[in-house]
Design an enzyme around this catalytic site. Structure first.
Site, PDB file in Angstrom:
ATOM      1  N   SER A  48      34.502  83.007   2.635  1.00 30.98           N
ATOM      2  CA  SER A  48      35.777  82.753   3.428  1.00 30.98           C
ATOM      3  C   SER A  48      35.086  84.394   4.266  1.00 30.98           C
ATOM      4  CB  SER A  48      36.659  84.169   2.335  1.00 30.98           C
ATOM      5  OG  SER A  48      37.682  84.487   2.887  1.00 30.98           O
ATOM      6  N   TYR A  90      39.708  88.469  -5.463  1.00 29.15           N
ATOM      7  CA  TYR A  90      39.282  87.420  -4.196  1.00 29.15           C
ATOM      8  C   TYR A  90      38.610  88.046  -2.869  1.00 29.15           C
ATOM      9  CZ  TYR A  90      39.338  84.176  -0.347  1.00 29.15           C
ATOM     10  OH  TYR A  90      40.282  83.452   1.403  1.00 29.15           O
TER      11      TYR A  90
END
Length: 272
Positions: free
Chosen positions: A141, A154
Protein backbone atom coordinates in the site's frame (compact mmCIF):
# COMPACT_ATOMS: atom_id res chain seq x y z
CA UNK A 1 8.07 -10.60 -18.84
CA UNK A 2 5.81 -12.65 -21.09
CA UNK A 3 2.49 -13.21 -19.28
CA UNK A 4 0.78 -15.38 -21.88
CA UNK A 5 0.44 -19.11 -20.99
CA UNK A 6 1.64 -18.63 -17.41
CA UNK A 7 0.10 -20.35 -14.37
CA UNK A 8 -0.94 -17.69 -11.87
CA UNK A 9 -2.10 -17.61 -8.25
CA UNK A 10 -4.03 -14.62 -6.86
CA UNK A 11 -4.82 -14.52 -3.15
CA UNK A 12 -7.75 -12.41 -2.05
CA UNK A 13 -8.83 -13.12 -5.61
CA UNK A 14 -12.60 -13.16 -5.18
CA UNK A 15 -13.11 -9.42 -4.71
CA UNK A 16 -11.56 -5.98 -5.07
CA UNK A 17 -8.08 -5.69 -6.54
CA UNK A 18 -7.68 -9.47 -6.48
CA UNK A 19 -10.71 -10.10 -8.66
CA UNK A 20 -9.60 -7.35 -11.05
CA UNK A 21 -6.18 -9.04 -11.29
CA UNK A 22 -7.81 -12.39 -12.07
CA UNK A 23 -9.79 -10.80 -14.91
CA UNK A 24 -6.72 -8.97 -16.23
CA UNK A 25 -4.67 -12.17 -16.31
CA UNK A 26 -7.45 -14.00 -18.13
CA UNK A 27 -7.62 -11.17 -20.68
CA UNK A 28 -3.87 -11.59 -21.18
CA UNK A 29 -4.26 -15.28 -22.01
CA UNK A 30 -2.61 -16.97 -19.05
CA UNK A 31 -3.06 -20.73 -19.00
CA UNK A 32 -4.51 -21.15 -15.49
CA UNK A 33 -5.47 -18.92 -12.59
CA UNK A 34 -5.97 -20.11 -9.02
CA UNK A 35 -8.44 -17.81 -7.25
CA UNK A 36 -7.57 -18.11 -3.57
CA UNK A 37 -9.87 -16.61 -0.95
CA UNK A 38 -11.23 -17.27 2.54
CA UNK A 39 -14.72 -15.97 1.67
CA UNK A 40 -16.75 -18.89 0.31
CA UNK A 41 -19.63 -16.67 -0.81
CA UNK A 42 -17.30 -14.39 -2.75
CA UNK A 43 -15.72 -17.44 -4.38
CA UNK A 44 -19.14 -18.76 -5.39
CA UNK A 45 -20.07 -15.37 -6.83
CA UNK A 46 -16.80 -15.16 -8.76
CA UNK A 47 -17.28 -18.69 -10.08
CA UNK A 48 -20.63 -17.63 -11.56
CA UNK A 49 -19.35 -14.29 -12.87
CA UNK A 50 -16.39 -15.88 -14.64
CA UNK A 51 -18.14 -19.08 -15.76
CA UNK A 52 -17.05 -18.58 -19.37
CA UNK A 53 -13.44 -19.04 -18.23
CA UNK A 54 -14.10 -22.08 -16.04
CA UNK A 55 -11.62 -24.29 -17.90
CA UNK A 56 -8.79 -21.93 -16.95
CA UNK A 57 -9.85 -21.27 -13.36
CA UNK A 58 -9.35 -23.11 -10.09
CA UNK A 59 -11.12 -21.88 -6.95
CA UNK A 60 -9.41 -22.49 -3.63
CA UNK A 61 -10.99 -21.67 -0.29
CA UNK A 62 -8.23 -21.42 2.28
CA UNK A 63 -6.80 -19.18 4.98
CA UNK A 64 -3.49 -17.68 3.87
CA UNK A 65 -2.47 -17.24 7.52
CA UNK A 66 -2.61 -21.03 8.01
CA UNK A 67 0.75 -21.97 6.53
CA UNK A 68 0.08 -25.70 6.34
CA UNK A 69 -3.28 -25.35 4.58
CA UNK A 70 -2.09 -22.55 2.29
CA UNK A 71 1.10 -24.28 1.17
CA UNK A 72 -0.77 -27.54 0.65
CA UNK A 73 -3.28 -25.77 -1.61
CA UNK A 74 -0.51 -24.15 -3.65
CA UNK A 75 1.37 -27.44 -3.96
CA UNK A 76 -1.75 -29.17 -5.26
CA UNK A 77 -2.32 -26.42 -7.83
CA UNK A 78 1.34 -26.49 -8.88
CA UNK A 79 1.22 -30.26 -9.38
CA UNK A 80 -1.93 -29.95 -11.46
CA UNK A 81 -0.65 -27.22 -13.80
CA UNK A 82 3.05 -28.05 -13.96
CA UNK A 83 4.27 -25.31 -11.62
CA UNK A 84 3.38 -21.80 -10.52
CA UNK A 85 4.86 -19.03 -12.65
CA UNK A 86 3.32 -15.99 -10.95
CA UNK A 87 2.21 -15.56 -7.34
CA UNK A 88 0.17 -12.46 -6.57
CA UNK A 89 0.18 -12.29 -2.79
CA UNK A 90 -2.71 -9.86 -2.62
CA UNK A 91 -4.84 -10.77 0.41
CA UNK A 92 -4.88 -8.04 3.03
CA UNK A 93 -6.85 -6.52 5.87
CA UNK A 94 -7.19 -2.98 7.22
CA UNK A 95 -7.30 -2.30 10.95
CA UNK A 96 -7.43 1.23 12.32
CA UNK A 97 -6.50 2.82 15.64
CA UNK A 98 -3.18 3.74 17.20
CA UNK A 99 -0.86 1.97 19.61
CA UNK A 100 -3.91 1.47 21.81
CA UNK A 101 -5.55 -0.77 19.19
CA UNK A 102 -6.31 -4.27 20.51
CA UNK A 103 -3.49 -6.81 20.33
CA UNK A 104 -5.67 -8.93 18.05
CA UNK A 105 -5.78 -6.15 15.44
CA UNK A 106 -2.00 -5.83 15.50
CA UNK A 107 -1.43 -9.58 15.33
CA UNK A 108 -4.04 -10.17 12.63
CA UNK A 109 -2.59 -7.33 10.54
CA UNK A 110 0.86 -8.87 10.77
CA UNK A 111 -0.42 -12.36 9.96
CA UNK A 112 -2.32 -11.34 6.83
CA UNK A 113 -0.30 -8.38 5.58
CA UNK A 114 3.16 -9.84 6.17
CA UNK A 115 3.30 -13.52 7.11
CA UNK A 116 0.98 -14.60 4.29
CA UNK A 117 3.50 -13.10 1.84
CA UNK A 118 6.22 -15.16 3.51
CA UNK A 119 4.19 -18.38 3.44
CA UNK A 120 3.43 -17.89 -0.24
CA UNK A 121 7.05 -17.17 -1.10
CA UNK A 122 8.20 -20.25 0.81
CA UNK A 123 5.80 -22.32 -1.28
CA UNK A 124 7.09 -21.27 -4.69
CA UNK A 125 10.66 -20.03 -4.41
CA UNK A 126 12.36 -23.41 -4.49
CA UNK A 127 10.70 -24.45 -7.74
CA UNK A 128 11.09 -20.99 -9.28
CA UNK A 129 14.78 -20.95 -8.40
CA UNK A 130 15.29 -24.36 -10.00
CA UNK A 131 13.64 -23.11 -13.19
CA UNK A 132 15.53 -19.84 -13.02
CA UNK A 133 12.39 -17.80 -13.47
CA UNK A 134 9.20 -16.73 -11.72
CA UNK A 135 7.35 -13.65 -10.56
CA UNK A 136 6.26 -12.58 -7.08
CA UNK A 137 3.88 -9.66 -6.70
CA UNK A 138 3.24 -8.48 -3.14
CA UNK A 139 0.34 -6.13 -2.59
CA UNK A 140 1.36 -3.57 0.00
CA UNK A 141 0.00 0.00 0.00
CA UNK A 142 1.09 3.60 -0.31
CA UNK A 143 0.69 3.44 3.48
CA UNK A 144 3.76 1.20 3.46
CA UNK A 145 5.79 3.93 1.80
CA UNK A 146 4.19 6.89 3.54
CA UNK A 147 1.57 6.29 6.24
CA UNK A 148 -2.19 6.05 6.76
CA UNK A 149 -3.36 8.51 9.39
CA UNK A 150 -5.47 6.87 12.07
CA UNK A 151 -4.42 3.33 11.14
CA UNK A 152 -1.23 2.27 12.89
CA UNK A 153 -1.67 -1.54 12.56
CA UNK A 154 -2.31 -1.16 8.84
CA UNK A 155 0.52 1.30 8.20
CA UNK A 156 3.12 -0.61 10.20
CA UNK A 157 2.28 -4.00 8.67
CA UNK A 158 2.31 -2.51 5.17
CA UNK A 159 5.74 -0.99 5.82
CA UNK A 160 6.88 -4.51 6.69
CA UNK A 161 5.33 -5.81 3.46
CA UNK A 162 7.31 -3.26 1.43
CA UNK A 163 10.49 -4.18 3.29
CA UNK A 164 9.95 -7.86 2.59
CA UNK A 165 9.38 -7.24 -1.12
CA UNK A 166 12.55 -5.13 -1.30
CA UNK A 167 14.59 -7.84 0.40
CA UNK A 168 13.28 -10.56 -1.90
CA UNK A 169 13.90 -8.45 -5.01
CA UNK A 170 17.52 -7.90 -3.95
CA UNK A 171 18.09 -11.50 -2.92
CA UNK A 172 16.28 -13.47 -5.61
CA UNK A 173 16.57 -11.10 -8.57
CA UNK A 174 19.99 -12.48 -9.57
CA UNK A 175 18.42 -15.97 -9.61
CA UNK A 176 15.86 -14.97 -12.23
CA UNK A 177 12.98 -14.26 -9.85
CA UNK A 178 11.23 -10.98 -10.53
CA UNK A 179 9.60 -9.24 -7.58
CA UNK A 180 7.18 -6.32 -7.64
CA UNK A 181 5.48 -4.39 -4.85
CA UNK A 182 2.03 -2.94 -5.52
CA UNK A 183 1.47 0.23 -3.49
CA UNK A 184 -1.79 2.00 -4.37
CA UNK A 185 -3.53 4.75 -2.46
CA UNK A 186 -7.33 4.77 -2.48
CA UNK A 187 -9.08 2.00 -4.42
CA UNK A 188 -12.83 1.54 -4.60
CA UNK A 189 -13.10 -1.70 -2.66
CA UNK A 190 -14.75 -2.90 0.52
CA UNK A 191 -11.49 -2.32 2.35
CA UNK A 192 -11.87 1.43 1.84
CA UNK A 193 -15.66 1.53 1.84
CA UNK A 194 -17.07 -1.30 3.96
CA UNK A 195 -20.71 -2.14 3.29
CA UNK A 196 -23.03 0.41 4.89
CA UNK A 197 -20.41 3.11 5.39
CA UNK A 198 -20.49 6.44 3.58
CA UNK A 199 -18.15 9.37 3.28
CA UNK A 200 -20.39 11.34 5.66
CA UNK A 201 -19.59 9.02 8.57
CA UNK A 202 -16.14 7.96 7.37
CA UNK A 203 -13.22 7.29 9.68
CA UNK A 204 -9.88 9.05 10.04
CA UNK A 205 -8.10 6.48 7.84
CA UNK A 206 -10.71 6.92 5.10
CA UNK A 207 -10.47 10.70 5.24
CA UNK A 208 -6.70 10.41 5.12
CA UNK A 209 -6.82 8.34 1.93
CA UNK A 210 -9.45 10.52 0.29
CA UNK A 211 -7.53 13.72 1.01
CA UNK A 212 -4.40 12.64 -0.87
CA UNK A 213 -5.66 11.61 -4.28
CA UNK A 214 -8.18 10.00 -6.58
CA UNK A 215 -9.95 6.78 -5.63
CA UNK A 216 -9.29 4.37 -8.49
CA UNK A 217 -11.41 1.49 -9.70
CA UNK A 218 -9.79 -1.95 -9.22
CA UNK A 219 -9.54 -2.57 -12.96
CA UNK A 220 -7.29 0.46 -13.38
CA UNK A 221 -4.99 -0.89 -10.67
CA UNK A 222 -4.92 -4.30 -12.34
CA UNK A 223 -4.05 -2.74 -15.70
CA UNK A 224 -1.17 -0.92 -14.02
CA UNK A 225 0.06 -4.22 -12.56
CA UNK A 226 0.08 -5.92 -15.95
CA UNK A 227 1.94 -2.99 -17.52
CA UNK A 228 4.52 -2.95 -14.73
CA UNK A 229 5.02 -6.73 -14.96
CA UNK A 230 5.79 -6.47 -18.65
CA UNK A 231 8.34 -3.75 -17.85
CA UNK A 232 9.55 -5.70 -14.80
CA UNK A 233 9.27 -2.66 -12.51
CA UNK A 234 9.73 -3.23 -8.80
CA UNK A 235 7.48 -0.48 -7.44
CA UNK A 236 3.98 -0.41 -8.93
CA UNK A 237 2.32 2.95 -8.29
CA UNK A 238 -1.18 3.24 -9.78
CA UNK A 239 -1.29 6.72 -8.18
CA UNK A 240 1.75 8.47 -9.71
CA UNK A 241 1.61 11.26 -7.10
CA UNK A 242 2.85 8.74 -4.50
CA UNK A 243 6.30 8.92 -6.09
CA UNK A 244 6.34 12.66 -5.49
CA UNK A 245 5.12 12.26 -1.90
CA UNK A 246 7.83 9.67 -1.27
CA UNK A 247 10.53 11.94 -2.72
CA UNK A 248 9.35 14.76 -0.45
CA UNK A 249 9.45 12.45 2.53
CA UNK A 250 13.01 11.21 2.06
CA UNK A 251 14.37 14.62 1.04
CA UNK A 252 13.35 16.20 4.35
CA UNK A 253 11.96 13.73 6.87
CA UNK A 254 11.42 16.33 9.61
CA UNK A 255 9.44 18.59 7.31
CA UNK A 256 7.33 15.65 6.16
CA UNK A 257 6.54 14.58 9.73
CA UNK A 258 5.47 18.12 10.65
CA UNK A 259 3.33 18.43 7.53
CA UNK A 260 1.58 15.09 8.15
CA UNK A 261 1.00 16.04 11.79
CA UNK A 262 -0.79 19.21 10.71
CA UNK A 263 -2.97 17.25 8.29
CA UNK A 264 -3.73 14.72 11.02
CA UNK A 265 -4.86 17.48 13.38
CA UNK A 266 -7.17 18.75 10.66
CA UNK A 267 -8.66 15.41 9.73
CA UNK A 268 -9.07 13.74 13.11
CA UNK A 269 -11.46 16.23 14.80
CA UNK A 270 -13.72 16.21 11.73
CA UNK A 271 -14.46 12.51 12.12
CA UNK A 272 -14.85 12.29 15.88
Amino acid sequence: MEIRDKAVVVTGGASGIGLALVKAFLDNNVSRVAVVDLDSRALDSTRVELSEYRERLVFIETDVTDETAYRSALSEFAADCGGIDVLCSNAGIARSGGVEAPNKDWIDSYKVNVMAHIYGARSVLESMTKKGEGYLINTASAAGLLTNLGAAPYSVSKHAAVGLAEWMAITYGPLGIRVSCLAPQGVNTKMLFPVGETLVDSTVPQRSVLSFGEVLEPDRVAACVIDSMIKEEFLILPHPEVKKYLANKVSDYNRWIKSMSKINQTIAPASQ
